[in-house]
Design a protein around this motif. Structure first.
Motif, PDB file in Angstrom:
ATOM      1  N   MET A 195       0.837  -1.206   0.000  1.00 40.11           N
ATOM      2  CA  MET A 195       0.000   0.000   0.000  1.00 40.11           C
ATOM      3  C   MET A 195       0.874   1.258   0.000  1.00 40.11           C
ATOM      4  SD  MET A 195      -3.078   0.841   2.692  1.00 40.11           S
ATOM      5  CE  MET A 195      -2.445   2.075   3.835  1.00 40.11           C
ATOM      6  N   LYS A 196       0.513   2.227  -0.840  1.00 41.01           N
ATOM      7  CA  LYS A 196       1.305   3.454  -0.953  1.00 41.01           C
ATOM      8  C   LYS A 196       0.383   4.660  -0.749  1.00 41.01           C
ATOM      9  CE  LYS A 196       5.054   5.190  -3.854  1.00 41.01           C
ATOM     10  NZ  LYS A 196       4.651   6.604  -3.813  1.00 41.01           N
ATOM     11  N   LEU A 197       0.874   5.641   0.024  1.00 40.25           N
ATOM     12  CA  LEU A 197       0.059   6.825   0.321  1.00 40.25           C
ATOM     13  C   LEU A 197       0.495   8.012  -0.534  1.00 40.25           C
ATOM     14  CD1 LEU A 197      -0.064   6.731   4.233  1.00 40.25           C
ATOM     15  CD2 LEU A 197      -1.906   6.154   2.658  1.00 40.25           C
ATOM     16  N   HIS A 198      -0.493   8.696  -1.129  1.00 39.93           N
ATOM     17  CA  HIS A 198      -0.237   9.938  -1.860  1.00 39.93           C
ATOM     18  C   HIS A 198      -0.891  11.073  -1.091  1.00 39.93           C
ATOM     19  CE1 HIS A 198       1.274   7.798  -5.397  1.00 39.93           C
ATOM     20  NE2 HIS A 198       0.301   6.935  -5.187  1.00 39.93           N
ATOM     21  N   PRO A 199      -0.103  11.839  -0.311  1.00 36.83           N
ATOM     22  CA  PRO A 199      -0.716  12.869   0.540  1.00 36.83           C
ATOM     23  C   PRO A 199      -1.381  13.960  -0.291  1.00 36.83           C
ATOM     24  CG  PRO A 199       1.589  12.467   1.149  1.00 36.83           C
ATOM     25  CD  PRO A 199       1.362  11.796  -0.166  1.00 36.83           C
ATOM     26  N   MET A 200      -2.434  14.534   0.261  1.00 36.90           N
ATOM     27  CA  MET A 200      -3.167  15.610  -0.393  1.00 36.90           C
ATOM     28  C   MET A 200      -2.541  16.948  -0.009  1.00 36.90           C
ATOM     29  SD  MET A 200      -5.678  13.970  -1.873  1.00 36.90           S
ATOM     30  CE  MET A 200      -6.922  15.230  -2.239  1.00 36.90           C
ATOM     31  N   GLU A 201      -2.681  17.914  -0.901  1.00 32.48           N
ATOM     32  CA  GLU A 201      -2.296  19.315  -0.669  1.00 32.48           C
ATOM     33  C   GLU A 201      -0.882  19.448  -0.090  1.00 32.48           C
ATOM     34  OE1 GLU A 201      -5.465  21.364   1.292  1.00 32.48           O
ATOM     35  OE2 GLU A 201      -6.842  21.037  -0.355  1.00 32.48           O
ATOM     36  N   ASP A 202      -0.764  20.006   1.105  1.00 33.70           N
ATOM     37  CA  ASP A 202       0.580  20.243   1.653  1.00 33.70           C
ATOM     38  C   ASP A 202       0.936  19.206   2.708  1.00 33.70           C
ATOM     39  OD1 ASP A 202      -1.027  20.995   3.740  1.00 33.70           O
ATOM     40  OD2 ASP A 202       0.202  22.706   4.317  1.00 33.70           O
ATOM     41  N   ARG A 203       0.266  18.057   2.641  1.00 27.10           N
ATOM     42  CA  ARG A 203       0.543  17.035   3.652  1.00 27.10           C
ATOM     43  C   ARG A 203       1.752  16.186   3.262  1.00 27.10           C
ATOM     44  NH1 ARG A 203      -5.086  17.211   3.598  1.00 27.10           N
ATOM     45  NH2 ARG A 203      -5.940  18.073   5.510  1.00 27.10           N
ATOM     46  N   ILE A 204       2.384  15.594   4.273  1.00 25.25           N
ATOM     47  CA  ILE A 204       3.516  14.706   4.034  1.00 25.25           C
ATOM     48  C   ILE A 204       3.340  13.464   4.894  1.00 25.25           C
ATOM     49  CG2 ILE A 204       5.074  16.654   3.535  1.00 25.25           C
ATOM     50  CD1 ILE A 204       6.321  16.258   6.272  1.00 25.25           C
ATOM     51  N   VAL A 205       3.990  12.373   4.475  1.00 22.80           N
ATOM     52  CA  VAL A 205       4.005  11.151   5.268  1.00 22.80           C
ATOM     53  C   VAL A 205       5.400  11.013   5.873  1.00 22.80           C
ATOM     54  CG1 VAL A 205       3.749   8.638   5.252  1.00 22.80           C
ATOM     55  CG2 VAL A 205       2.285  10.063   3.786  1.00 22.80           C
ATOM     56  N   VAL A 206       5.425  10.798   7.182  1.00 24.84           N
ATOM     57  CA  VAL A 206       6.697  10.740   7.915  1.00 24.84           C
ATOM     58  C   VAL A 206       6.803   9.417   8.665  1.00 24.84           C
ATOM     59  CG1 VAL A 206       7.946  11.737   9.886  1.00 24.84           C
ATOM     60  CG2 VAL A 206       6.929  13.241   8.171  1.00 24.84           C
ATOM     61  N   ARG A 207       8.016   8.815   8.602  1.00 21.71           N
ATOM     62  CA  ARG A 207       8.297   7.652   9.445  1.00 21.71           C
ATOM     63  C   ARG A 207       9.051   8.154  10.671  1.00 21.71           C
ATOM     64  NH1 ARG A 207      11.696   4.389   6.309  1.00 21.71           N
ATOM     65  NH2 ARG A 207       9.957   3.095   5.618  1.00 21.71           N
ATOM     66  N   PRO A 208       8.390   8.106  11.841  1.00 24.68           N
ATOM     67  CA  PRO A 208       9.044   8.612  13.056  1.00 24.68           C
ATOM     68  C   PRO A 208      10.347   7.859  13.335  1.00 24.68           C
ATOM     69  CG  PRO A 208       6.705   8.200  13.450  1.00 24.68           C
ATOM     70  CD  PRO A 208       7.035   7.601  12.114  1.00 24.68           C
ATOM     71  N   ALA A 209      11.373   8.627  13.793  1.00 23.28           N
ATOM     72  CA  ALA A 209      12.655   8.017  14.140  1.00 23.28           C
ATOM     73  C   ALA A 209      12.481   7.163  15.390  1.00 23.28           C
ATOM     74  CB  ALA A 209      13.684   9.109  14.382  1.00 23.28           C
ATOM     75  N   GLU A 210      13.378   6.186  15.507  1.00 24.19           N
ATOM     76  CA  GLU A 210      13.361   5.372  16.715  1.00 24.19           C
ATOM     77  C   GLU A 210      13.485   6.272  17.927  1.00 24.19           C
ATOM     78  OE1 GLU A 210      13.112   2.017  17.306  1.00 24.19           O
ATOM     79  OE2 GLU A 210      12.426   1.986  15.214  1.00 24.19           O
ATOM     80  N   SER A 211      12.609   6.122  18.853  1.00 25.58           N
ATOM     81  CA  SER A 211      12.660   6.944  20.052  1.00 25.58           C
ATOM     82  C   SER A 211      13.910   6.609  20.849  1.00 25.58           C
ATOM     83  CB  SER A 211      11.424   6.695  20.906  1.00 25.58           C
ATOM     84  OG  SER A 211      11.555   7.359  22.122  1.00 25.58           O
ATOM     85  N   GLU A 212      14.504   7.626  21.429  1.00 23.20           N
ATOM     86  CA  GLU A 212      15.683   7.407  22.271  1.00 23.20           C
ATOM     87  C   GLU A 212      15.324   7.566  23.727  1.00 23.20           C
ATOM     88  OE1 GLU A 212      18.669  10.030  20.657  1.00 23.20           O
ATOM     89  OE2 GLU A 212      18.040   9.463  18.640  1.00 23.20           O
ATOM     90  N   GLU A 213      14.067   7.386  24.007  1.00 23.63           N
ATOM     91  CA  GLU A 213      13.614   7.534  25.390  1.00 23.63           C
ATOM     92  C   GLU A 213      13.828   6.262  26.189  1.00 23.63           C
ATOM     93  OE1 GLU A 213       9.603   8.981  25.536  1.00 23.63           O
ATOM     94  OE2 GLU A 213      10.052  10.565  24.082  1.00 23.63           O
ATOM     95  N   ARG A 214      14.346   5.266  25.507  1.00 22.61           N
ATOM     96  CA  ARG A 214      14.630   4.002  26.166  1.00 22.61           C
ATOM     97  C   ARG A 214      16.147   3.969  26.396  1.00 22.61           C
ATOM     98  NH1 ARG A 214      11.636  -0.789  26.634  1.00 22.61           N
ATOM     99  NH2 ARG A 214       9.853   0.231  25.706  1.00 22.61           N
ATOM    100  N   THR A 215      16.590   3.812  27.595  1.00 24.60           N
ATOM    101  CA  THR A 215      18.029   3.851  27.885  1.00 24.60           C
ATOM    102  C   THR A 215      18.680   2.536  27.476  1.00 24.60           C
ATOM    103  OG1 THR A 215      17.695   2.994  30.078  1.00 24.60           O
ATOM    104  CG2 THR A 215      17.614   5.384  29.823  1.00 24.60           C
ATOM    105  N   ALA A 216      20.001   2.535  27.535  1.00 29.94           N
ATOM    106  CA  ALA A 216      20.776   1.354  27.136  1.00 29.94           C
ATOM    107  C   ALA A 216      20.326   0.105  27.893  1.00 29.94           C
ATOM    108  CB  ALA A 216      22.264   1.615  27.379  1.00 29.94           C
ATOM    109  N   SER A 217      20.005   0.261  29.159  1.00 28.41           N
ATOM    110  CA  SER A 217      19.595  -0.894  29.958  1.00 28.41           C
ATOM    111  C   SER A 217      18.133  -1.261  29.731  1.00 28.41           C
ATOM    112  CB  SER A 217      19.815  -0.576  31.447  1.00 28.41           C
ATOM    113  OG  SER A 217      19.052   0.564  31.797  1.00 28.41           O
TER     114      SER A 217
END
Lengths: 97, 97, 97, 97, 97, 97, 97
Positions: free
Chosen positions: A1-23
């Motif tokens: 499935m592929k998305l074609h955003p309307m008008e001034d919209r964009i599709v973003v893949r959120p970056a891996e959150s870094e809120e999880r510590t090494a441990s």
């Protein structure tokens, strides 16, 4: 499935959150919300200028890494992946790596 | 009965919800609302530009599959089928199958 | 008594509600409001474009059957009949019978 | 004392309310507010168009009987008579007797 | 001390309130606010039209008696006298004595 | 340290408050807020007209004594002195001494 | 990592807070919020004029020291440093040292 955003919209893949510590512990959110980063997967053609009706092309392109306001987007699950549809106005800055 | 949407409105047939699992259990809504998908059944002629008064044609057409904001539409029952009348501004993206 | 709506307003005679079942029982409203249908009895000349001041004629005419947002109109009793004065912007779609 | 309304405002003398029955009992208001009728006593010169600054003349004139939104006006007592100053945008329709 | 109002503002001296009866009793406010009258003491040059930037002269002049919305103004004490600074848009009508 | 206000902003030095009586007692605020006076210390170049983009020069200049709305400004401490940064739209009137 | 702000946004490095006294005690916030100062690290190309679509260049440049409204920005952590992304409209004044 592929998305074609309307008008001034964009599709973003959120970056891996870094809120999880090494441990592996989850760091609780602070009171102050922080913006999020992500990669642009698709962009719309741009919205029309209010007066002239001309299409204003977007200033972000596919592959850009962007910082965006956490409050602007709409979550959508595409092929099991959580993506965001944002207005390009919710993009605060482009990130140069 | 056939609907002819006004201005920039469209009529959408919501896709079958996938919130029901294979075993038939209903998965409760999460706190974060997710957008919906559907098929475009009818489109209006477009709204008039604020300044010039010219009609701006719609960027969606009959048969398009669209992702739309859950909060924008108005439900209407036509011949026993639940449809939605949306403003085309509530359409976030077109979906390529 | 005859009503001449101002600007882009229209007068609508709401269709007979079907919320009353054959046996005469009133079906309670669901939480989700549904739009209403009605027949257009009178239309205004149209509102003026914000910039040019030109009058934009209405896209509905007397005799049209319309679906309208339940929240937009003002009720008025004319010669014992309950009618609605709506802005034409509250008309979602025309209905072809 | 005579009132000269500013811009697109008008002065209206509200019609005798018919909420009082023949026997003199006051019928309690229903939850749904109904519009009011009245006679136009004075009209302003019209407001200026936002863009051009030209004055847009009013579509109501002295002597017209109008239906207006109950929420729009400001009450004023003139020589012991309760009148209303309304914006002409609060006039929903003219009434032909 | 003399006030020169900015843009479309005016300075008004509120008329003596008639809410005090002959015997000196204060009549309590009714739930419905009534507009106020006063005399125009000073007028600004007018505000600029949004689009053209041209100054739109005011329709009230010094000495006019005006009816104004009670909610619009700002109180100011000048040489021990309580005056009001209003936007001319808060003036509902001019009063002919 | 010297402040150069942006757009239509101005820097104001609030006048000595007269809410303190001769004997040094603080008079409690009344329910109704009163505007403040002050001296203009710096003015911005003016904001741009929405449509044309032209800069609209300010109608106040350094040294003017102004009455301003109490709710508009932002406090800033400069070299130990409490000043205000206001939009020029919060200036109600100029005062002639 | 380097940020390129979009439209009229800027990146600001907040000045060292002086809310910490020499002895290291934290002075509690007063009820009245005060604006903040900082140094401009990056500026966007400017936003487009609503009507013409032309880009309006910013009035601040990299290296400027600015006073900004505390409520406007979005915090972002870049390489361990806490920065702010602001709209240039949240900049109240430039500071000359």
């Amino acid at each position: 499935m592929k998305l074609h955003p309307m008008e001034d919209r964009i599709v973003v893949r959120p970056a891996e959150s870094e809120e999880r510590t090494a441990s592996g512990l989850v760091i609780p959110d602070t009171a102050k919300e922080k913006p999020q980063q992500g990669e642009v997967l698709a962009v719309g053609p741009g919205r029309r200028a209010e007066a002239s009706g001309e299409i204003i092309p977007l200033d972000v392109k596919v592959g850009d890494r962007v910082v965006y306001s956490k409050y602007g987007g709409t979550e959508i699950s595409v092929d099991g992946e959580d993506l965001l549809i944002l207005s390009s106005r919710d993009v605060l800055a482009k990130v140069e790596k």
